[in-house]
Structure formats: C-alpha cells, structure tokens
Design a protein around this motif. Structure first.
Motif, PDB file in Angstrom:
ATOM      1  N   VAL A  80       0.907  -1.159   0.073  1.00 31.84           N
ATOM      2  CA  VAL A  80      -0.005   0.040  -0.218  1.00 31.84           C
ATOM      3  C   VAL A  80       0.773   1.397  -0.015  1.00 31.84           C
ATOM      4  O   VAL A  80       0.679   2.178  -0.775  1.00 31.84           O
ATOM      5  CB  VAL A  80      -0.932   0.047   1.150  1.00 31.84           C
ATOM      6  CG1 VAL A  80      -1.515   1.201   1.296  1.00 31.84           C
ATOM      7  CG2 VAL A  80      -2.062  -1.118   0.902  1.00 31.84           C
ATOM      8  N   GLN A  81       1.787   1.265   0.719  1.00 34.17           N
ATOM      9  CA  GLN A  81       2.823   2.459   0.997  1.00 34.17           C
ATOM     10  C   GLN A  81       3.459   2.653  -0.495  1.00 34.17           C
ATOM     11  O   GLN A  81       3.632   3.704  -0.863  1.00 34.17           O
ATOM     12  CB  GLN A  81       3.916   2.098   1.824  1.00 34.17           C
ATOM     13  CG  GLN A  81       4.849   3.309   2.097  1.00 34.17           C
ATOM     14  CD  GLN A  81       5.907   3.126   3.150  1.00 34.17           C
ATOM     15  OE1 GLN A  81       5.990   1.992   3.629  1.00 34.17           O
ATOM     16  NE2 GLN A  81       6.618   4.286   3.609  1.00 34.17           N
ATOM     17  N   SER A  82       4.024   1.585  -1.090  1.00 32.56           N
ATOM     18  CA  SER A  82       4.514   1.867  -2.393  1.00 32.56           C
ATOM     19  C   SER A  82       3.266   2.388  -3.441  1.00 32.56           C
ATOM     20  O   SER A  82       3.796   3.354  -4.399  1.00 32.56           O
ATOM     21  CB  SER A  82       5.169   0.593  -2.913  1.00 32.56           C
ATOM     22  OG  SER A  82       5.596   0.903  -4.142  1.00 32.56           O
ATOM     23  N   LEU A  83       2.404   1.699  -3.389  1.00 33.91           N
ATOM     24  CA  LEU A  83       1.305   1.955  -4.509  1.00 33.91           C
ATOM     25  C   LEU A  83       0.782   3.762  -4.044  1.00 33.91           C
ATOM     26  O   LEU A  83       0.978   4.434  -5.060  1.00 33.91           O
ATOM     27  CB  LEU A  83       0.091   1.109  -3.971  1.00 33.91           C
ATOM     28  CG  LEU A  83      -1.336   1.585  -5.028  1.00 33.91           C
ATOM     29  CD1 LEU A  83      -1.026   1.305  -6.299  1.00 33.91           C
ATOM     30  CD2 LEU A  83      -2.447   0.788  -4.413  1.00 33.91           C
ATOM     31  N   ALA A  84       0.725   3.960  -2.829  1.00 29.70           N
ATOM     32  CA  ALA A  84       0.332   5.425  -2.714  1.00 29.70           C
ATOM     33  C   ALA A  84       1.480   6.366  -3.171  1.00 29.70           C
ATOM     34  O   ALA A  84       0.858   7.436  -3.735  1.00 29.70           O
ATOM     35  CB  ALA A  84      -0.069   5.660  -1.163  1.00 29.70           C
ATOM     36  N   ALA A  85       2.405   6.058  -2.706  1.00 26.88           N
ATOM     37  CA  ALA A  85       3.616   6.894  -3.017  1.00 26.88           C
ATOM     38  C   ALA A  85       4.003   7.288  -4.590  1.00 26.88           C
ATOM     39  O   ALA A  85       4.057   8.426  -5.119  1.00 26.88           O
ATOM     40  CB  ALA A  85       5.021   6.378  -2.363  1.00 26.88           C
ATOM     41  N   THR A  86       3.837   6.108  -5.565  1.00 22.55           N
ATOM     42  CA  THR A  86       3.975   6.255  -6.974  1.00 22.55           C
ATOM     43  C   THR A  86       2.710   6.803  -7.279  1.00 22.55           C
ATOM     44  O   THR A  86       2.997   8.024  -8.171  1.00 22.55           O
ATOM     45  CB  THR A  86       4.018   4.655  -7.381  1.00 22.55           C
ATOM     46  OG1 THR A  86       4.936   4.234  -6.751  1.00 22.55           O
ATOM     47  CG2 THR A  86       4.229   4.891  -9.054  1.00 22.55           C
ATOM     48  N   ALA A 306       0.623   0.749  -9.758  1.00 28.59           N
ATOM     49  CA  ALA A 306       0.375   2.203  -9.869  1.00 28.59           C
ATOM     50  C   ALA A 306       0.834   2.706 -11.359  1.00 28.59           C
ATOM     51  O   ALA A 306       0.265   3.509 -11.839  1.00 28.59           O
ATOM     52  CB  ALA A 306       1.156   2.883  -8.838  1.00 28.59           C
ATOM     53  N   GLU A 307       1.967   2.182 -11.570  1.00 23.27           N
ATOM     54  CA  GLU A 307       2.233   2.318 -13.202  1.00 23.27           C
ATOM     55  C   GLU A 307       1.245   2.220 -14.233  1.00 23.27           C
ATOM     56  O   GLU A 307       0.826   2.789 -14.991  1.00 23.27           O
ATOM     57  CB  GLU A 307       3.681   1.823 -13.237  1.00 23.27           C
ATOM     58  CG  GLU A 307       4.732   2.409 -12.541  1.00 23.27           C
ATOM     59  CD  GLU A 307       5.954   1.547 -12.553  1.00 23.27           C
ATOM     60  OE1 GLU A 307       5.874   0.769 -13.353  1.00 23.27           O
ATOM     61  OE2 GLU A 307       6.922   2.330 -11.875  1.00 23.27           O
ATOM     62  N   ILE A 308       0.642   0.932 -13.794  1.00 22.38           N
ATOM     63  CA  ILE A 308      -0.164   0.330 -14.960  1.00 22.38           C
ATOM     64  C   ILE A 308      -1.582   1.342 -14.695  1.00 22.38           C
ATOM     65  O   ILE A 308      -2.190   1.373 -15.862  1.00 22.38           O
ATOM     66  CB  ILE A 308      -0.671  -1.148 -14.637  1.00 22.38           C
ATOM     67  CG1 ILE A 308       0.779  -1.774 -15.122  1.00 22.38           C
ATOM     68  CG2 ILE A 308      -1.905  -1.531 -15.317  1.00 22.38           C
ATOM     69  CD1 ILE A 308       0.663  -3.420 -14.695  1.00 22.38           C
ATOM     70  N   MET A 309      -1.887   1.532 -13.611  1.00 22.75           N
ATOM     71  CA  MET A 309      -3.237   2.551 -13.479  1.00 22.75           C
ATOM     72  C   MET A 309      -3.095   3.820 -14.063  1.00 22.75           C
ATOM     73  O   MET A 309      -3.876   4.463 -14.584  1.00 22.75           O
ATOM     74  CB  MET A 309      -3.329   2.455 -11.890  1.00 22.75           C
ATOM     75  CG  MET A 309      -4.799   3.498 -11.482  1.00 22.75           C
ATOM     76  SD  MET A 309      -6.333   2.630 -12.519  1.00 22.75           S
ATOM     77  CE  MET A 309      -6.543   1.327 -11.636  1.00 22.75           C
ATOM     78  N   LEU A 310      -1.715   4.188 -13.776  1.00 23.78           N
ATOM     79  CA  LEU A 310      -1.501   5.549 -14.636  1.00 23.78           C
ATOM     80  C   LEU A 310      -1.632   5.406 -16.276  1.00 23.78           C
ATOM     81  O   LEU A 310      -2.315   6.488 -16.783  1.00 23.78           O
ATOM     82  CB  LEU A 310      -0.114   6.004 -14.214  1.00 23.78           C
ATOM     83  CG  LEU A 310      -0.064   6.616 -12.636  1.00 23.78           C
ATOM     84  CD1 LEU A 310       1.453   6.766 -12.360  1.00 23.78           C
ATOM     85  CD2 LEU A 310      -0.811   7.778 -12.254  1.00 23.78           C
ATOM     86  N   GLN A 311      -1.148   4.471 -16.565  1.00 23.93           N
ATOM     87  CA  GLN A 311      -1.272   4.118 -18.013  1.00 23.93           C
ATOM     88  C   GLN A 311      -2.658   4.197 -18.379  1.00 23.93           C
ATOM     89  O   GLN A 311      -3.000   4.950 -19.469  1.00 23.93           O
ATOM     90  CB  GLN A 311      -0.432   2.915 -18.425  1.00 23.93           C
ATOM     91  CG  GLN A 311       1.038   2.871 -18.242  1.00 23.93           C
ATOM     92  CD  GLN A 311       1.743   1.668 -18.651  1.00 23.93           C
ATOM     93  OE1 GLN A 311       0.838   0.681 -19.182  1.00 23.93           O
ATOM     94  NE2 GLN A 311       2.814   1.193 -18.194  1.00 23.93           N
ATOM     95  N   LEU A 312      -3.377   3.414 -17.656  1.00 24.40           N
ATOM     96  CA  LEU A 312      -4.834   3.212 -17.866  1.00 24.40           C
ATOM     97  C   LEU A 312      -5.698   4.546 -17.861  1.00 24.40           C
ATOM     98  O   LEU A 312      -6.382   4.845 -18.691  1.00 24.40           O
ATOM     99  CB  LEU A 312      -5.287   2.391 -17.105  1.00 24.40           C
ATOM    100  CG  LEU A 312      -4.995   0.587 -17.376  1.00 24.40           C
ATOM    101  CD1 LEU A 312      -5.539   0.053 -16.092  1.00 24.40           C
ATOM    102  CD2 LEU A 312      -5.510   0.205 -18.673  1.00 24.40           C
TER     103      LEU A 312
END
Length: 346
Positions: A80-86, A306-312
C-alpha cells in the motif's frame, strides 16, 4: 500559481504540469518549480484541479473485508505504501474502501459509476466488487487486480510467482536432505493456497518424491487467521508418532506461531524440524530462530500496479495484461539438514 511561476521564471502552465504531472517536465524545471513552491508555501488545490480537468484525481483501493488483514497479510502495508507513493508522485490520491458489507460494495460502485474515482485497484479478492446486477466491470473506469491474476478476463493484473517461489522453498529443503514434510495450508480454494500447494507438489516431483511425502494440515482458516492455523498445526505435529522433518507454511504468520508452539514443548528448530514460511514479513528476521521464508517483492508490487493504473488513466493499454514479479528465498536460521528421518517423540 502565478507567484510560483514568476519566482521560478516559467509559465503558469509549466507550474501546473510540474506539480501535477512531474514526468512531463524536465528535471531542472521541475526542481525550480518545486523550490519556488516550497519557498512560497504554495499547495495546489486538488479539488479545484480535478474540476478544471473534468476528471477525478482519486484512485480507489478496495480491500476484501471483513478486516484489512487478509491474504498475504504481512506484506499489505508495504504494498500500500508503495502504491500510494507512486500515485502521489503523479498527482493522484489513494482512497480505501473495505469490502465488509453490502453497503460497502454499493459505495464502491457508486464512486466508480459516479465519476468520483479515476480508477480502482482491487486487492486480493476472489471476486470483483458487485451489487445486485451491477459489477465493477460495468463502470467506465480502469481496473487493476493486485495479487490475484485476472488477466484471462482482460483485467490487468500484478501478481507474484506464488507457485514458482514455493517450489524453490521446497527444493531448498529437499536439497538439505528432507524427505518428509508437513504443509500448513491456507483456506481451501483460495488463489494463493492453490498456487503455493501446487508449487510444493512440483518440487516433490522434481526431487523424485510422491505426494505421500507431505502431510497437508489446515484448509479451514483464512490467511487472516494464520497465527491460529500455525498453532493448530503445531499441536497436530506434536501428537504425531512419526514426525516430518520439515514444515512448509502457506504464510509467515503460521510459520511463526508453529515455531513458538513446538519450541515450548521442547522441539528444537531446526535441530528436530526445519520450518519455511511465505511472505517475507519483517518480523521473521527477529524470531528465534530467524525464519527462512519466501519474500515477496512488496515495493515493486505496489509501484508496478500504480504505473499500470496511470497508463490506463491516461488512455493507454497495458502490455502485457499479466505482470508476474518474483519472490526470493531468504535463508535464515530455521532450516538445516535433518538430524534423522521421521523423528519420533522422545
């Protein structure tokens, strides 16, 4: 924003991009803007920015209740911490909803269908959020599955190599000379349980052993009850007339409570029995003895999702749909060569 632009010597549009989408501005400009914003104490208004853009900057993460301790429980905070930070680095906020009731399911769908969230990251649930005849897949928002592979259904998924990792852990024990095993299982039918037990069977076959070499214990507790399952497995182990020399646990919680229970009855770890866990929980390094485990790539799991979500969210299609990250075997003090096969109570 105009004050920040003047101090940094750039246009106001550049300030907006530098603070909202840093990746679209060169590093030198981004630093000048950040320094000016810090000097002036400028904080962008996220709600206003969302209104101007006509799009939400909120990403929702759904946790499969009834509690947030589930599945690979020990690693969730780090993921979660990594997901939120990105996401934060790219101007997005992470919201949480625990799927512990029909009302929570309805709330998730309301947020997704109403445009309040830009996308949804689904953590480790066997089914996607739904209410009545509506499902999250019907909402016009991107969805990323984290920890469970849904790529066959067309949903981008970020998972670990549960099966391959467990195979590596079991082969480590076989290489030490172990030929009899106790497997402490997670909930029957659970995605992680199926993958991890399959990995154990793969290892047995590679080592020239049959499934009869392993006693499977458990299956009725969820991963959130790992400590309890470890204690019950230890009690079963202590009652055996012919005890296996190695124990493999579906999660670190079970391994930790197993070790504590058998040691309190005079069983030496790893002198009498070797123990391997799964997750890479930080507390494992401080057990007595320190726990050998399969450590999951928690930071990479969160950042990649997170990176994939940003792409989407930007309208791009991820490739591939399945992203599988590798866990690694952490060798510590809870495993060693067996002192003797099929040890009996003294």
């Amino acid at each position: 924003m105009s004050d920040v632009a003047r101090l940094a010597g750039v246009a106001t549009s550049t300030v907006s991009r530098a603070l909202a989408i840093p990746g679209r501005v060169n590093e030198e400009t981004r630093r000048r803007v950040a320094a000016a914003a810090e000097q002036l104490g400028y904080i962008p208004n996220a709600a206003a920015r969302s209104l101007r853009a006509g799009k939400s900057t909120n990403i929702m993460a759904t946790l499969p209740g009834p509690s947030t301790i589930f599945g690979v429980a020990q690693i969730i905070p780090a993921v979660v911490q990594s997901l939120a930070a990105t996401l934060s680095e790219h101007g997005f906020d992470l919201l949480f909803c625990n799927r512990n009731s029909p009302a929570a399911e309805r709330h998730i769908l309301s947020q997704a269908f109403g445009g309040s969230v830009r996308g949804v990251v689904v953590f480790g649930a066997e089914a996607l959020p739904s209410y009545g005849r509506r499902s999250l897949t019907d909402a016009d928002v991107p969805v990323v599955s984290l920890l469970i592979d849904r790529s066959a259904a067309g949903i981008p998924s970020v998972v670990t190599n549960d099966r391959g990792a467990m195979r590596e852990g079991a082969l480590h024990l076989a290489a030490l000379g172990h030929r009899s095993f106790l497997y402490v299982a997670g909930e029957a039918g659970n995605y992680h349980e199926v993958e991890r037990y399959s990995g154990l069977l793969d290892a047995l076959a590679t080592a020239g052993l049959s499934e009869a070499a392993v006693i499977r214990h458990g299956g009725r507790f969820g991963f959130n009850e790992g400590l309890r399952s470890g204690v019950e497995a230890a009690q079963a182990y202590l009652a055996m007339q012919r005890r296996p020399t190695a124990v493999i646990c579906c999660a670190d919680d079970a391994a930790i409570s197993f070790i504590a229970t058998v040691r309190s009855h005079g069983v030496a770890v790893p002198g009498d029995v070797s123990v391997v866990g799964f997750d890479g929980a930080a507390v494992g390094a401080f057990c007595d003895p320190p726990l050998t485990t399969l450590a999951q790539p928690t930071e990479d799991l969160g950042s990649r999702a997170a990176e994939i979500m940003l792409q989407l969210a930007d309208g791009a299609a991820p490739s591939p749909l399945n992203t599988t990250l590798s866990s690694r075997l952490l060798l510590r003090g809870s495993t060693a060569a067996p002192a003797g096969e099929d040890r009996t109570p003294g």
